[in-house]
Write an enzyme that holds these catalytic residues in place. Structure first.
Site, PDB file in Angstrom:
ATOM      1  CG  HIS A   1      -9.391  -1.364  -5.431  1.00  0.00           C
ATOM      2  ND1 HIS A   1     -10.026  -0.599  -4.481  1.00  0.00           N
ATOM      3  CD2 HIS A   1      -8.144  -0.845  -5.558  1.00  0.00           C
ATOM      4  CE1 HIS A   1      -9.183   0.331  -4.039  1.00  0.00           C
ATOM      5  NE2 HIS A   1      -8.049   0.204  -4.687  1.00  0.00           N
TER       6      HIS A   1
ATOM      7  CG  ASP B   1     -12.976  -2.354  -3.948  1.00  0.00           C
ATOM      8  OD1 ASP B   1     -12.162  -3.259  -3.687  1.00  0.00           O
ATOM      9  OD2 ASP B   1     -12.738  -1.153  -3.733  1.00  0.00           O
TER      10      ASP B   1
ATOM     11  CB  SER C   1      -6.978   3.085  -3.727  1.00  0.00           C
ATOM     12  OG  SER C   1      -6.401   1.891  -3.330  1.00  0.00           O
TER      13      SER C   1
END
Lengths: 199, 364
Positions: free
Chosen positions: B344, B311, B145
């Site tokens: 995610h 995601d 991320s």
């Protein structure tokens, strides 16, 4: 390093032919068997494209550089002449447009190795003639409706396509029952074929 | 006030993308494993938006295990028997590194006087920390991320500092949708009456309600619809019927409220503003003349990118975009889209295929 299982004869031939230290792109590289051999035995800078995630995972676990992707769509993102060799083993017949694929191979690579099952192999012809149904053989073991092979090709067809595209055939090898055979009557005697081509 | 976290003070002011500089920067960090004699086995792990340096050790505030304990440790995919793992709190954050709640030169907290920072500034801080530690080249920089953004930024801007780059569930630029979600969070914080223009330090109340709402909105983007449905569906919380009111009737509401309120205990609202802003400004191509491939031209590092099919915050297409640029730059790159149901957040959760890829990439 663990003893490597014997390479399929077309892959062994490719391994033998590729110059040490060169750059190669293996399209549809599977679990990376050829790439690992190229890296370990010929110090080749080998890159791969493979659509199956589980195969890519196995490649990454061997330290190979493999990108999960679809050769039909992703080859365009590779620059011109980025590789000395592009390798397409047993995959041409799955391409959406084999003619475009061949042109792309020789755009990204100076030379290309292309191997494919020969649909004019006599056992195929015989099976089709005798039973009137799409052959399911040792080398093409999947029923017509579930096969990934969407463009069946023969040795003669490939030669003709190469001529049409102005692609030079540098060398050719024929295999039946995992053994190399001579070139005489290859279009009906060869179970599969390997061509080395250049621009 | 003494810093309860392990930290070092950068010897020089840190120049920032905004043109300003940050003096007396503290970098709080944790390390695991042993640095070898030639300092060649260091792995830098970059944390995500609300993460911290406690990657594989107990969090001092929540008492919970480290955020990537399943990945980092002896015999684990990032093996601390083999590697010296470093994880630092990024600048702008709030767990010991210099951020909005740190004292400025006048002794008062910076609050909104803290300069707006970028992802590249965060990486600048990390690189300066590595300099102070005498680590010239990392074996690998790893991040998921926002951590992945830092890993890519390090590769693009300090190409000699990492031999390998592992970027998970990330992107090379923030999309309009990403920015939009962050703006919702920021507006929630700034609309809280306790925010007071950022000057809430030392006051009785902090903008906890706003920060909790920001966290709730963001948390939804970290999950997948499939995951939420599987976990909560439309089930009711501790009741048999709807109340026809605005209590948390649904389990999913109760869960989000819990996530929101837990977050305010460990995170600073102003840090949330600054770090989300840094992410929104993130666009590696823009930093390099508009072409992402240029950012990675001539990089000697090996790359591995991983995305998850569920995601939707940083979908696979974002990773592919980076992979294509790396291909165009001739960099050795691997990429795999893993299948996982957790959206995610998959990179933080139990996805055995990710363990295999991480281990394979580090060992290979």
């Amino acid at each position: 390093m663990a003893e490597r299982p014997a390479l399929r004869p077309d892959l062994a031939t490719i391994l033998e032919r590729i110059e040490p230290g060169s750059r190669a792109l293996d399209i549809g590289c599977g679990d990376g068997t050829l790439m690992a051999a190229l890296r370990d035995e010929k110090q080749v800078d080998a890159r791969g494209i493979e659509i199956d995630g589980a195969c890519v995972e196995r490649c990454v676990a061997q330290g190979l550089s493999v990108v999960q992707g679809d050769a039909d769509r992703d080859l365009e993102f590779y620059p011109d002449s980025a590789f000395d060799y592009a390798i397409l083993s047993q995959t041409l017949q799955t391409a959406a447009r084999p003619d475009h694929m061949l042109a792309e191979l020789l755009r990204v690579g100076r030379r290309a190795f292309v191997s494919f099952p020969n649909f004019a192999y006599w056992r195929m012809r015989w099976a089709l003639m005798r039973r009137g149904r799409m052959p399911v053989t040792r080398h093409l073991p999947v029923t017509w409706y579930e096969t990934q092979n969407i463009h069946h090709v023969t040795v003669k067809d490939f030669e003709e396509l190469a001529a049409q595209l102005g692609v030079r055939i540098e060398d050719r090898w024929y295999f039946t029952r995992e053994r190399e055979i001579g070139g005489g009557g290859a279009n009906w005697r060869a179970e599969y074929a390997l061509f080395e081509v250049s621009r | 006030m003494s810093n309860p976290h392990t930290s070092l003070t950068l010897p020089n002011p840190l120049p920032l993308d905004s043109g300003q500089a940050l003096a007396c920067v503290e970098m709080a960090y944790e390390t695991y494993g042993t640095l070898n004699a030639d300092k060649s086995n260091a792995i830098l792990i970059c944390h995500a938006l609300t993460g911290d340096q406690y990657v594989a050790s107990t969090h001092p505030i929540t008492g919970k295990p480290g955020w990537w304990e399943r990945m980092v440790g002896p015999g684990k995919p990032i093996d601390t028997d083999r590697f010296h793992v470093i994880c630092a709190n990024v600048i702008g954050s709030c767990l010991g590194s210099t951020g909005p709640q740190s004292p400025a030169s006048d002794g008062e907290p910076y609050a909104m006087r803290f300069p707006v920072i970028t992802i590249r500034d965060m990486v600048r801080g990390l690189v300066a920390m590595l300099d102070a530690m005498g680590i010239a080249q990392l074996h690998t920089v790893v991040g998921g991320s926002m951590g992945g953004m830092q890993a890519l930024s390090l590769a693009a801007n300090w190409p000699d500092r990492a031999g390998r780059v592992l970027a998970i569930a990330t992107t090379a630029r923030h999309s309009a949708q990403n920015i939009a979600f962050h703006e919702v969070g920021r507006q929630a914080i700034m609309a809280d009456p306790h925010w007071c223009g950022g000057d809430y330090y030392g006051e009785e109340s902090a903008p906890d309600a706003g920060l909790a709402v920001a966290r709730m909105a963001a948390h939804i983007t970290y999950l997948s619809e499939e995951g939420l449905t599987e976990k909560f569906g439309r089930r009711l919380q501790d009741r048999d019927a709807k109340t026809f009111g605005f209590d948390a009737d649904f389990q999913v509401e109760s869960y989000l409220r819990y996530q929101g309120s837990g977050f305010t205990r460990r995170f600073d609202a102003n840090s949330y503003l600054y770090i989300t802003r840094a992410m929104d400004y993130f666009d590696i191509a823009e930093e390099h003349g508009g072409t992402l491939a240029k950012a990675f031209a001539g990089t000697p590092a090996r790359f591995c990118l991983v995305s998850f099919d569920s995601d939707w915050l940083y979908p696979t297409a974002e990773s592919r975009h980076v992979v294509h640029a790396l291909n165009a730059a001739g960099a050795p790159v691997s990429f795999v889209e893993l299948s996982a149901p957790f959206g995610h957040d998959s990179f933080l959760l139990d996805v055995p295929a990710l363990d295999r890829v991480v281990k394979g990439f580090l060992d290979g």
